[in-house]
Scaffold this motif. Structure first.
Motif, short mmCIF file in Angstrom:
data_model
loop_
_atom_site.label_atom_id
_atom_site.label_comp_id
_atom_site.label_asym_id
_atom_site.label_seq_id
_atom_site.Cartn_x
_atom_site.Cartn_y
_atom_site.Cartn_z
N ASN A 84 4.98 -22.19 -13.47
CA ASN A 84 4.89 -21.18 -12.41
C ASN A 84 5.61 -21.63 -11.15
O ASN A 84 5.48 -22.78 -10.73
N ASN A 141 4.67 -14.63 -7.41
CA ASN A 141 5.20 -15.50 -8.44
C ASN A 141 6.61 -15.04 -8.76
O ASN A 141 6.85 -13.84 -8.93
N TYR A 200 7.50 -12.58 -11.72
CA TYR A 200 7.21 -11.14 -11.66
C TYR A 200 8.14 -10.45 -10.67
O TYR A 200 8.54 -11.03 -9.67
N ARG A 201 8.44 -9.22 -10.95
CA ARG A 201 9.35 -8.45 -10.10
C ARG A 201 8.73 -8.08 -8.76
O ARG A 201 9.35 -8.23 -7.72
N THR A 215 2.93 -10.26 -5.18
CA THR A 215 1.48 -10.18 -5.32
C THR A 215 0.87 -9.48 -4.10
O THR A 215 -0.04 -8.69 -4.23
#
Length: 75
Positions: A12, A36, A39-40, A43
């Motif tokens: 990660n 993160n 991911y596109r 968060t």
């Protein structure tokens, strides 16, 4: 002013982006985006509004210092 710091723990890669900009109403906004890299979409995004540039910069430096103390590193 914009700064992105990263933290890697195994597979990660977390990021934390800080930016200061002026709104249309003359206020200063510190925008914090985190998530993160896998991911596109981020968060979360938080915006803090300040009446002066000095107070916005103090908050910006404080948040950056906190992230670095938690293991985030600059590019």
């Amino acid at each position: 002013m914009r700064k992105t710091v990263y933290k890697s723990n195994g597979t990660n890669i977390r990021y934390y982006r800080l930016e200061i900009f002026q709104s249309l109403f003359g206020e200063y906004v510190v925008e914090r985006e985190y998530g993160n890299r896998a991911y596109r979409a981020p968060t979360g995004i938080r915006r803090d509004i300040f009446s002066s540039l000095k107070s916005a910069e103090e908050f910006y430096v404080k948040m950056l210092r906190i992230r670095k103390s938690r293991g985030y590193k600059c590019d």
